[in-house]
Motif scaffolding. Structure first.
Motif, short mmCIF file in Angstrom:
data_model
loop_
_atom_site.label_atom_id
_atom_site.label_comp_id
_atom_site.label_asym_id
_atom_site.label_seq_id
_atom_site.Cartn_x
_atom_site.Cartn_y
_atom_site.Cartn_z
N ARG A 1 13.02 1.47 42.92
CA ARG A 1 11.78 1.09 43.80
C ARG A 1 10.68 1.07 43.17
O ARG A 1 10.78 1.38 41.75
N ARG A 2 9.54 0.51 43.67
CA ARG A 2 8.43 0.19 42.60
C ARG A 2 7.95 1.62 41.88
O ARG A 2 7.51 1.29 40.91
N PHE A 3 7.83 2.63 42.92
CA PHE A 3 7.47 3.97 42.26
C PHE A 3 8.45 4.87 42.63
O PHE A 3 8.89 5.41 43.68
N VAL A 4 9.05 5.60 41.47
CA VAL A 4 10.03 6.68 41.61
C VAL A 4 9.52 7.82 41.05
O VAL A 4 9.09 7.78 39.79
N GLN A 5 9.42 9.06 41.83
CA GLN A 5 8.69 10.12 41.38
C GLN A 5 9.85 10.92 40.32
O GLN A 5 11.10 10.92 40.60
N ARG A 6 9.28 11.48 39.13
CA ARG A 6 10.14 12.15 38.37
C ARG A 6 9.42 13.23 37.89
O ARG A 6 8.29 12.97 37.44
N GLY A 7 9.57 14.54 37.90
CA GLY A 7 8.99 15.55 37.53
C GLY A 7 10.04 16.65 36.63
O GLY A 7 11.18 16.45 36.78
N MET A 8 9.31 17.32 35.66
CA MET A 8 10.06 18.16 34.47
C MET A 8 9.45 19.32 34.56
O MET A 8 8.14 18.91 33.99
N PHE A 9 10.03 20.48 34.19
CA PHE A 9 9.43 21.74 33.52
C PHE A 9 10.40 22.26 32.82
O PHE A 9 11.68 22.54 33.19
N PHE A 10 10.04 22.37 31.64
CA PHE A 10 11.21 23.00 30.55
C PHE A 10 10.24 24.09 29.77
O PHE A 10 9.90 24.04 28.77
N PRO A 11 10.39 25.53 30.24
CA PRO A 11 10.02 26.52 29.49
C PRO A 11 11.08 26.99 28.60
O PRO A 11 12.31 27.01 28.85
N ARG A 12 10.37 27.58 27.28
CA ARG A 12 11.51 28.06 26.24
C ARG A 12 10.84 29.39 25.71
O ARG A 12 9.64 29.41 25.68
N VAL A 13 11.98 30.23 25.40
CA VAL A 13 11.40 31.50 24.71
C VAL A 13 12.28 31.74 23.38
O VAL A 13 13.51 31.35 23.39
N SER A 14 11.53 31.75 22.23
CA SER A 14 12.23 31.85 20.82
C SER A 14 12.00 33.00 19.94
O SER A 14 10.87 33.97 20.52
N SER A 15 12.71 33.30 19.19
CA SER A 15 12.69 34.47 18.43
C SER A 15 13.04 34.25 16.96
O SER A 15 13.54 32.88 16.72
N ARG A 16 12.60 34.95 16.20
CA ARG A 16 12.99 34.91 14.59
C ARG A 16 13.43 35.95 13.80
O ARG A 16 12.75 37.11 13.75
N LEU A 17 14.70 36.19 13.43
CA LEU A 17 15.31 37.18 12.72
C LEU A 17 15.67 36.95 11.36
O LEU A 17 16.02 35.91 10.92
N SER A 18 15.57 37.95 10.42
CA SER A 18 16.01 37.83 9.19
C SER A 18 17.08 38.82 8.80
O SER A 18 16.92 40.22 9.15
N LEU A 19 18.13 38.39 8.16
CA LEU A 19 19.13 39.23 7.72
C LEU A 19 19.79 38.98 6.49
O LEU A 19 20.28 37.90 6.43
N LYS A 20 19.55 39.84 5.22
CA LYS A 20 20.06 39.58 3.92
C LYS A 20 19.96 38.15 3.54
O LYS A 20 20.80 37.20 3.06
N GLY A 21 18.76 37.53 3.64
CA GLY A 21 18.56 36.20 3.16
C GLY A 21 18.58 35.01 4.18
O GLY A 21 18.15 33.93 4.15
N PHE A 22 19.34 35.43 5.30
CA PHE A 22 19.72 34.21 6.38
C PHE A 22 18.41 34.48 7.39
O PHE A 22 17.72 35.71 7.81
N THR A 23 18.03 33.44 7.78
CA THR A 23 17.04 33.31 8.92
C THR A 23 17.90 32.76 10.21
O THR A 23 18.25 31.61 10.06
N ILE A 24 17.40 33.50 11.13
CA ILE A 24 18.27 33.20 12.51
C ILE A 24 17.19 32.90 13.78
O ILE A 24 16.18 33.82 13.65
N THR A 25 17.09 31.77 14.07
CA THR A 25 16.04 31.48 15.16
C THR A 25 16.75 31.06 16.26
O THR A 25 17.28 29.77 16.76
N PRO A 26 16.86 31.71 17.33
CA PRO A 26 17.37 31.60 18.76
C PRO A 26 16.50 31.23 19.84
O PRO A 26 15.38 31.47 19.76
N THR A 27 16.93 30.29 20.58
CA THR A 27 15.69 29.75 21.70
C THR A 27 16.73 29.57 23.06
O THR A 27 17.79 29.18 23.02
N LEU A 28 16.11 29.95 24.08
CA LEU A 28 16.66 30.03 25.38
C LEU A 28 15.71 29.46 26.32
O LEU A 28 14.37 29.58 26.29
N GLY A 29 15.99 28.33 27.06
CA GLY A 29 15.29 27.62 27.76
C GLY A 29 16.08 27.25 29.24
O GLY A 29 17.09 27.43 29.05
N ALA A 30 15.22 26.80 30.06
CA ALA A 30 15.60 26.60 31.45
C ALA A 30 15.01 25.20 31.70
O ALA A 30 13.65 25.10 31.81
#
Length: 773
Positions: free
Chosen positions: A440-469
């Motif tokens: 069609r001449r105009f097709v509606q498209r919408g998006m919403f993408f929230p995310r939560v991230s954290s940052r952990l350190s363990l014996k020199g390792f850096t771990i960054t997990p992210t959870l999104g919907a």
């Protein structure tokens, strides 16, 4: 007797292109016409005070007065401010202000910028009207500067039998001008009459340019601006040339300085074998914080004659515009607009290989603002991808408009738990048009993408997990039989984990050419991604990368080796080598049913890994990609990127570039591009790029440059340009051979020549903007 202060000396400043040698003419008029305010030097000294002019000093071996007339003979020197005039005899009338000098008249300024000699001169200090006879001299160079302007330190040398001055208006009759060695000048410019107003304009009537005494170009009338910021309306230098495909090329353009904020150029070019091309450009700076530049090009093509006698018409038009404006309070607007009637038109009439093979046209205008960790963007977009030179075989995507509101990471929650929240959101009115279907001449498209991230350190390792919907909604969907108006809703959950291992490093003693010490650093990284919620991937209409989200369960592994060098005496550290190797493992080979066997598949999992397509069916692993960059010194630069596919047991894609500055005069470049994937993914190609440069634009003597693109599969040079230049102390000569071969659309050879006059400009068929250096 008091004298009036002389009018301030004005210099000719930058002037527009095309026969800038008239700028030197302005200096000539300025030099000759400066009021000789001093009468000169040696044993006998006399001074006259004039309240309106200053002090006039006369020094000579012999002086006498006859009423108000002062006569000086024998090494006469007249001094007036910064001006010194010497002659064998000078007659100065204190009442009328008339000065008559004869015998070896020499006019000069104390700073050495101006130097004029004449056999006789007559000048009135009150009326500022005078005549100089058999004048010759020099003026310092009036270079307009610029990367494409041949320059020299030589002054302009001139010679004229008669020079008249009236106020600030100078008339030079039968004069010649050059900035070459006067004993054997390469070029001279002579004119029946030149009229010059310093700092404003110069006019030439009956001008003739000679090269080694041979008449080269006649100019019946020419006007040139001499203002500091030269913007004078007028005709530009004609374009002349010859092409095996287009025939003789004759072009002319007119430059219109509308006002101090706008200018335009309009012109036309005749291709004797094809037709007429027209061009127009408009530039403007409406306000201090806004500007734009627009160009239009059109060709009315009679057609290229084919073997059967018919004609293939390849004409068309193009439009390009760039502009920007700042509204204040962080708001900024940008327009980058491009239109092309057909890819065949571009390939037939472009002058560069890079432009000819680029098959996408993208226009966008947007308004944006970034504030307090948020960003707002509203845009209008049109993207056209040409599938072939066949007209109407294209894909057009429009966004009218597209609105985005995003938030970068913000800390939240208890201080003991490191948590960050971010989101992306968009709302588009979008469409897609191609041969097989049209939305069609105009097709509606919408998006919403929230995310939560954290940052952990363990014996020199850096771990960054992210959870999104991610939530997406479409106003139209694809079905097995075509397009349907039924809405499409999608909700996906996405998890990613990035693990950076501790780096390993070691320091070594470095070879002398690299510095004092070397540090080898090894970095390793792993990223895991898991996406669920898309069970009907084919129902999505593909507009852009947002629509390529699919179910996946994958991990990417990478190892990077970096080599740093350090100079202990200066403390300078630089990266001399980098080698990165990475690969993805797909724990879900079918990508949730998104892969269609036997054809090219573009998914988020492949697009983010490599610019080369490799998905033509289910896979458990990607190719192994490697990137190598070497820079052992400022003279050397090497880049190599390749993809090795274990599925085919060979390198499927490779790009390599290397350049070296052998010396200040010699620069070498080489490159290689190869694509060896199955034909279902991409056509195979194997091309070699070569470039050699000796010298540069302003270097005296011989200079040469060569650039080639050779196709091994076709056994031909797709693009070949060689340019040879010889620069003297005051001018330069260039010859260029150019070949462009693009399938059936174009195969032609061109010869271009140009003559560049130092500190003035150039003319010929080789334009400054198209030079290779």
């Amino acid at each position: 007797m008091p004298a009036r202060r002389a009018p301030p000396r004005q210099r000719a400043a930058r002037a527009e292109a095309l026969w800038g040698c008239l700028a030197a003419g302005s200096l000539l008029g300025l030099i000759i016409g400066m009021p000789p305010g001093v009468l000169a030097q040696q044993p006998s000294v006399a001074a006259a005070d004039r309240p309106d002019r200053g002090i006039v000093e006369v020094r000579a071996h012999v002086q006498r007065s006859e009423g108000t007339l002062r006569v000086a003979r024998g090494d006469v020197e007249l001094r007036y401010g910064r001006v010194v005039v010497t002659a064998d005899e000078v007659r100065y009338d204190e009442e009328s202000g008339q000065v008559d000098a004869t015998g070896g008249v020499h006019y000069r300024t104390l700073d050495g910028e101006q130097d004029v000699r004449a056999e006789k001169a007559s000048y009135n200090l009150k009326t500022e009207v005078g005549t100089f006879y058999k004048a010759r001299g020099r003026a310092t160079t009036a270079s307009q500067g610029g990367a494409r302007l041949l320059t020299t330190d030589n002054p302009f040398l001139f010679e004229a039998p008669v020079v008249l001055k009236a106020g600030e208006h100078y008339s030079i009759h039968g004069g010649t001008l050059t900035n070459c060695d006067p004993r054997a000048p390469w070029w001279t410019l002579s004119a029946n009459r030149a009229e010059i107003v310093p700092g404003r304009s110069a006019k030439v009537r009956g001008g003739l340019l000679r090269l080694r005494g041979i008449p080269l170009l006649y100019v019946p009338y020419f006007r040139k601006s001499l203002k500091r910021m030269p913007r004078q309306s007028g005709f530009l230098t004609p374009t002349l040339g010859n092409s095996s495909r287009f025939g003789r090329i004759l072009g002319q353009s007119y430059y219109w300085a509308i006002n101090r904020s706008y200018d335009a150029t309009v012109g036309a070019t005749l291709y004797t074998s094809r037709g007429v091309a027209s061009n127009a450009s408009l530039r403007g700076r409406p306000t201090e914080k806004s500007s734009f530049d627009a160009v239009f090009f059109d060709v009315r093509d009679r057609g290229r004659e084919l073997d059967d006698g018919s004609r293939l018409k390849q004409g068309g038009n193009s439009f390009d515009m760039k502009g920007q404006v700042e509204f204040g309070d962080g708001w900024r607007g940008v327009a980058d607009l491009h239109y092309l009637s057909s890819l065949e038109f571009r390939q037939a009439f472009t002058q560069t290989y890079e432009e000819a093979v680029f098959s996408q046209i993208r226009s966008i205008g947007f308004l944006s603002n970034n504030f307090n960790g948020y960003s707002f963007n509203a845009s209008l977009l049109r993207s056209e991808q040409f599938q072939s030179v066949e007209r109407a075989n294209n894909i057009v995507i429009r966004k009218l408009p597209a609105i985005e509101f995003n938030g970068r990471q913000r800390r939240f929650g208890p201080k003991s738990v490191p948590l960050w929240f971010s989101f992306d959101s968009s709302l588009d009115l979008i469409s897609r048009t191609q041969r097989t279907f049209q939305t069609r001449r105009f097709v509606q498209r919408g998006m919403f993408f929230p995310r939560v991230s954290s940052r952990l350190s363990l014996k020199g390792f850096t771990i960054t997990p992210t959870l999104g919907a991610r939530a997406m909604a479409y106003g139209q969907r694809r079905t097995p039989t075509g397009l349907a108006g039924k809405n499409l809703y999608r909700r996906t959950g996405e998890v990613s984990v990035v693990v950076n291992a501790p780096s390993v490093e070691r320091v070594f003693r470095a070879p002398s050419f690299l510095g004092d010490r070397l540090k080898h650093v090894i970095e390793s990284r792993m990223e895991y991604r898991y996406t669920r919620g898309i069970e009907d991937f084919d129902s999505t209409i593909r507009f852009d990368s947002k629509d390529l989200v699919h179910n996946t369960n994958e991990a990417e592994f990478s190892v990077t080796n970096r080599l740093y060098s350090k100079n202990d005496s200066t403390g300078q550290v630089r990266e001399v080598a980098t080698l990165e190797v990475w690969q993805r493992r797909y724990l879900e080979p079918a990508f949730g049913g998104a892969v269609v066997p036997g054809r090219r598949n573009v998914l988020r999992s492949s697009l983010g890994f490599s610019p080369f397509a490799f998905l033509s069916g289910e896979r458990r692993y990607s190719p192994v990609a490697a990137s190598l960059m070497l820079s052992p010194g400022w003279r050397w630069n090497v880049r190599w990127r390749y993809d090795y596919d274990p599925l085919h047991s060979r390198i499927v894609n490779t790009t390599a570039d290397a350049s070296v500055q052998v010396s200040e005069k010699i620069h070498l470049m080489a490159g290689h591009r190869a694509v060896r994937v199955p034909e279902s993914l991409s056509p195979a190609s194997n091309q070699l790029l070569m470039g050699v440069r000796y010298g540069d634009y302003n270097r005296r003597g011989w200079n040469a440059t060569l650039q080639n693109v050779y196709d091994y599969r076709q056994g031909i040079f797709l693009y070949a340009v060689s340019q040879l230049t010889y620069n003297t102390d005051c001018c330069g000569f260039s010859v260029e051979l150019r070949r462009l071969s693009i399938g059936n659309a174009r195969s032609d050879n061109q010869i271009r020549v140009s003559l560049a006059i130092a500190n003035v400009g150039s003319f010929g068929t080789l334009r400054p903007a198209e030079r290779m250096f």
